[in-house]
Motif scaffolding. Structure first.
Motif, PDB file in Angstrom:
ATOM      1  N   MET A 174      -9.997  -4.650   0.499  1.00  0.00           N
ATOM      2  CA  MET A 174     -10.354  -5.560   1.402  1.00  0.00           C
ATOM      3  C   MET A 174      -8.836  -5.837   2.167  1.00  0.00           C
ATOM      4  N   GLY A 175      -7.606  -5.276   1.576  1.00  0.00           N
ATOM      5  CA  GLY A 175      -6.367  -5.805   2.167  1.00  0.00           C
ATOM      6  C   GLY A 175      -6.332  -5.184   3.753  1.00  0.00           C
ATOM      7  N   LEU A 176      -6.755  -3.896   4.144  1.00  0.00           N
ATOM      8  CA  LEU A 176      -6.895  -3.302   5.312  1.00  0.00           C
ATOM      9  C   LEU A 176      -7.763  -4.125   6.358  1.00  0.00           C
TER      10      LEU A 176
ATOM     11  N   ASP B 163       5.276   5.705   4.977  1.00  0.00           N
ATOM     12  CA  ASP B 163       5.670   5.787   3.572  1.00  0.00           C
ATOM     13  C   ASP B 163       5.948   7.452   3.274  1.00  0.00           C
TER      14      ASP B 163
ATOM     15  N   LYS C  92      -8.218   2.982  -5.617  1.00  0.00           N
ATOM     16  CA  LYS C  92      -7.486   2.481  -6.637  1.00  0.00           C
ATOM     17  C   LYS C  92      -8.257   1.979  -7.752  1.00  0.00           C
TER      18      LYS C  92
ATOM     19  N   VAL D 153     -10.654   4.099   5.567  1.00  0.00           N
ATOM     20  CA  VAL D 153      -9.661   3.202   4.956  1.00  0.00           C
ATOM     21  C   VAL D 153      -9.799   1.740   5.434  1.00  0.00           C
TER      22      VAL D 153
ATOM     23  N   ASN E 233       0.628  -1.115  -0.066  1.00  0.00           N
ATOM     24  CA  ASN E 233      -0.148  -0.069   0.029  1.00  0.00           C
ATOM     25  C   ASN E 233       0.739   1.205   0.003  1.00  0.00           C
ATOM     26  N   GLY E 234       1.893   1.248   0.886  1.00  0.00           N
ATOM     27  CA  GLY E 234       2.937   2.399   0.749  1.00  0.00           C
ATOM     28  C   GLY E 234       3.565   2.659  -0.531  1.00  0.00           C
TER      29      GLY E 234
ATOM     30  N   ALA F 130       1.798   8.421   4.762  1.00  0.00           N
ATOM     31  CA  ALA F 130       0.872   7.874   5.901  1.00  0.00           C
ATOM     32  C   ALA F 130       1.764   6.702   6.823  1.00  0.00           C
TER      33      ALA F 130
ATOM     34  N   THR G 195     -11.727   1.902  -1.423  1.00  0.00           N
ATOM     35  CA  THR G 195     -10.662   1.772  -2.266  1.00  0.00           C
ATOM     36  C   THR G 195     -10.629   2.809  -2.977  1.00  0.00           C
TER      37      THR G 195
ATOM     38  N   GLU H 239       1.363   9.974  -0.615  1.00  0.00           N
ATOM     39  CA  GLU H 239       0.460  11.032  -0.665  1.00  0.00           C
ATOM     40  C   GLU H 239      -0.235  11.423   0.772  1.00  0.00           C
ATOM     41  N   GLY H 240      -0.013  10.424   1.558  1.00  0.00           N
ATOM     42  CA  GLY H 240      -0.739  10.587   2.975  1.00  0.00           C
ATOM     43  C   GLY H 240      -2.288  10.318   2.705  1.00  0.00           C
ATOM     44  N   ILE H 241      -3.019  10.444   3.937  1.00  0.00           N
ATOM     45  CA  ILE H 241      -4.371  10.115   3.875  1.00  0.00           C
ATOM     46  C   ILE H 241      -5.124  11.311   4.413  1.00  0.00           C
TER      47      ILE H 241
ATOM     48  N   MET I 183      -9.497  -3.687  -4.419  1.00  0.00           N
ATOM     49  CA  MET I 183     -10.401  -4.457  -3.962  1.00  0.00           C
ATOM     50  C   MET I 183     -11.068  -3.821  -2.381  1.00  0.00           C
TER      51      MET I 183
HETATM   52  P1  ADP Z   1      -6.724  -1.557  -1.634  1.00  0.00           P
HETATM   53  O1  ADP Z   1      -5.314  -1.760  -1.789  1.00  0.00           O
HETATM   54  O2  ADP Z   1      -7.226  -2.674  -2.728  1.00  0.00           O
HETATM   55  O3  ADP Z   1      -7.299  -0.097  -2.290  1.00  0.00           O
HETATM   56  P2  ADP Z   1      -6.688  -1.534   1.245  1.00  0.00           P
HETATM   57  O4  ADP Z   1      -7.678  -2.041   2.204  1.00  0.00           O
HETATM   58  O5  ADP Z   1      -5.336  -2.234   1.349  1.00  0.00           O
HETATM   59  O6  ADP Z   1      -7.331  -1.831  -0.261  1.00  0.00           O
HETATM   60  O7  ADP Z   1      -6.572   0.015   1.189  1.00  0.00           O
HETATM   61  C1  ADP Z   1      -7.866   0.666   1.088  1.00  0.00           C
HETATM   62  C2  ADP Z   1      -7.557   2.047   0.697  1.00  0.00           C
HETATM   63  O8  ADP Z   1      -6.840   2.787   1.826  1.00  0.00           O
HETATM   64  C3  ADP Z   1      -6.784   2.456  -0.424  1.00  0.00           C
HETATM   65  O9  ADP Z   1      -7.473   2.195  -1.754  1.00  0.00           O
HETATM   66  C4  ADP Z   1      -6.332   3.629  -0.338  1.00  0.00           C
HETATM   67  O10 ADP Z   1      -6.881   4.824  -0.510  1.00  0.00           O
HETATM   68  C5  ADP Z   1      -6.005   3.820   1.521  1.00  0.00           C
HETATM   69  N1  ADP Z   1      -4.573   3.721   1.696  1.00  0.00           N
HETATM   70  C6  ADP Z   1      -4.116   2.661   1.998  1.00  0.00           C
HETATM   71  N2  ADP Z   1      -2.811   2.577   2.343  1.00  0.00           N
HETATM   72  C7  ADP Z   1      -2.524   3.890   2.154  1.00  0.00           C
HETATM   73  C8  ADP Z   1      -1.365   4.622   2.232  1.00  0.00           C
HETATM   74  N3  ADP Z   1      -0.074   3.956   2.689  1.00  0.00           N
HETATM   75  N4  ADP Z   1      -1.140   6.072   1.991  1.00  0.00           N
HETATM   76  C9  ADP Z   1      -2.382   6.345   1.389  1.00  0.00           C
HETATM   77  N5  ADP Z   1      -3.472   5.692   1.275  1.00  0.00           N
HETATM   78  C10 ADP Z   1      -3.698   4.460   1.834  1.00  0.00           C
END
Ligand code: ADP
Length: 436
Positions: free
Chosen positions: A393-395, A366, A387, A379, A333-334, A420, A385, A369-371, A391
């Motif tokens: 679902m990662g977090l 990382d 992206k 998130v 993600n980073g 972030a 997402t 761009e930050g959150i 999906m």
């Molecule tokens: P995915 O990677 O499929 O989008 P995640 O659940 O892993 O699913 O992440 C969800 C969302 O959280 C990402 O699409 C992004 O918008 C935000 N995000 C996650 N990690 C970061 C990060 N390191 N910096 C900025 N935004 C993040």
């Protein structure tokens, strides 16, 4: 002092012998500490240095492959004077049948002139002549008592060379150093591949279970919502719709929506309790695998991935694969958040420190761009997402896995302040804890 050709020759040989001895000890020291991905470059450099030291013209290293069409592949070549092109893949058994058989049997060959070759090596001799070889040595690459993994050859093309027993013995040591380094590289590649397969399998099975269960359980409330909405549409087309009935339909829709929400919550709880195997682990080792795995991806994007862990890091109690999955997710993600941005020092860094209450706090930061503050709350929501191919679902899964360890996972936006940070806690291993 008058010059004496015999004495001069002996002195020159002694000189060369001392220089080669020094080179050998330097090579064995260097190769004992190089990482797996530096092995190829170091072998080429060592071939060059050996050739220069002994005034040889070329050195070729061949490795056995699984392909029947090219059983020995040329992987490392030092041949500064050029010559007919040496194909990387050709049927060595056909053009060097005698030498090939010796290498397979783990036997070297030493030819001070091509006339030293036995009559049955006529085909090999013709090939050597084609390449202009005047004298050569071929050494099988052997590790322990295993079958040879390849061959290392040295040649002269400008003049003949008498290979003394001492020189051949030392060249065999060079072959041994190369063989050990290549074996280490292969073991490292296999370990990486296993880790990648494990990560994929773990992620796929978690995702698979989650998605199947979710689809199954959500079908019912979503179907009911649709049917109710359709009924409401029909009623709204009537001139005097029954408001009481419409109110009841809206109430049903609300109830079904809440049911759908609780299905997601329940599945998250279920996931949290999926079996994980807690062991006493050293965090630097757990992290090292993740860095190795992410390295190629990061390097391709010009991003540095690193860890800054205290040397006296206490052991943690965790499921190694689960924690690696969490870390990998956060690191990837980073990398995504940095993208291909060419900021000063694009980087993803894993840090850790002992926190309160017998916990260790791990963070993945990382320079992306930050959150944004308003996105911080979203998130961890399923399917959130930003992206294109995400999906979302990662977090969710990462948080579930961390919570299964009794830990917490949270995000710190640092928007505008350089990227972030995702932090999570893990329990410390009890003092004197064993490996299980
Ligand atoms: P995915 O990677 O499929 O989008 P995640 O659940 O892993 O699913 O992440 C969800 C969302 O959280 C990402 O699409 C992004 O918008 C935000 N995000 C996650 N990690 C970061 C990060 N390191 N910096 C900025 N935004 C993040």
């Amino acid at each position: 002092m008058r010059s004496n050709p015999a004495r001069d020759r002996i002195r020159a040989e002694l000189d060369e012998s001392h220089r080669f001895e020094a080179l050998l000890s330097d090579l064995s020291a260097r190769f004992s500490s190089i990482p797996a991905d530096a092995v190829d470059g170091e072998i080429l450099e060592a071939q060059r240095r050996v050739c220069e030291c002994l005034q040889l013209d070329s050195s070729l290293l061949w490795q056995w492959t699984d392909q029947p069409s090219a059983r020995l592949a040329l992987t490392h070549m030092h041949r500064p004077h050029g010559g007919p092109p040496a194909p990387a893949q050709h049927d060595v058994a056909a053009v060097y049948p005698w030498s090939y058989a010796r290498m397979l049997d783990g036997l070297p060959y030493v030819n001070s002139t091509l006339d030293d070759l036995p009559p049955e090596a006529a085909r090999d001799k013709a090939t050597f002549e084609y390449y202009g070889v005047k004298s050569n040595v071929g050494l099988p690459l052997v590790v322990g008592s295993d079958a040879p993994v390849g061959a290392l050859t040295f040649h002269t093309v400008r003049e003949h060379r008498v290979w003394t027993g001492a020189i051949v013995a030392r060249l065999q040591l060079v072959a041994q150093i190369f063989a050990n380094a290549l074996a280490r590289k292969r073991a490292d590649a296999q370990a990486r591949m296993r880790l990648r397969q494990l990560m994929r399998a773990n992620r796929a099975s978690t995702m698979g279970e989650f998605a199947t269960a979710l689809a199954h359980e959500l079908n019912q409330p979503l179907g009911a919502i649709l049917r109710n909405a359709e009924a409401a549409e029909v009623m709204l087309r009537q001139t005097a719709p029954d408001l009481e009935e419409l109110r009841a339909i809206v109430a049903d829709i609300k109830r079904d929506d809440q049911r759908a929400g609780s299905v997601i919550d329940r599945l998250r709880t279920l996931l949290r309790h999926r079996s994980i195997e807690l062991r006493t682990e050293r965090l630097p080792e757990v992290v090292a695998d993740v860095l190795r795995f992410a390295f190629a991806d990061a390097a391709a994007r010009g991003i540095r991935v690193a860890s800054e862990l205290p040397a006296d890091m206490p052991a943690v109690r965790c499921d190694r694969i689960a924690v690696q999955q969490v870390l990998l997710n956060l690191v990837l993600n980073g990398l995504d958040a940095i993208g291909n941005a060419s900021t000063g020092d694009p980087r993803v860094v894993i840090r850790a420190h002992a926190a309160r209450d017998g916990q260790i706090e791990v963070s993945v930061s990382d320079s992306g761009e930050g959150i944004a503050p308003e996105a911080l709350a979203c998130v961890f929501e399923p399917y959130f997402t930003t992206k294109e191919a995400g999906m979302g679902m990662g977090l969710v899964i990462a948080r579930t896995l961390v919570e299964a360890h009794g830990g917490r996972l949270w995000a710190e936006g640092r928007c505008g302040a350089g990227g972030a940070s995702f932090c999570f806690t893990l329990p410390l291993a009890p003092p004197g804890g064993s490996g299980t």
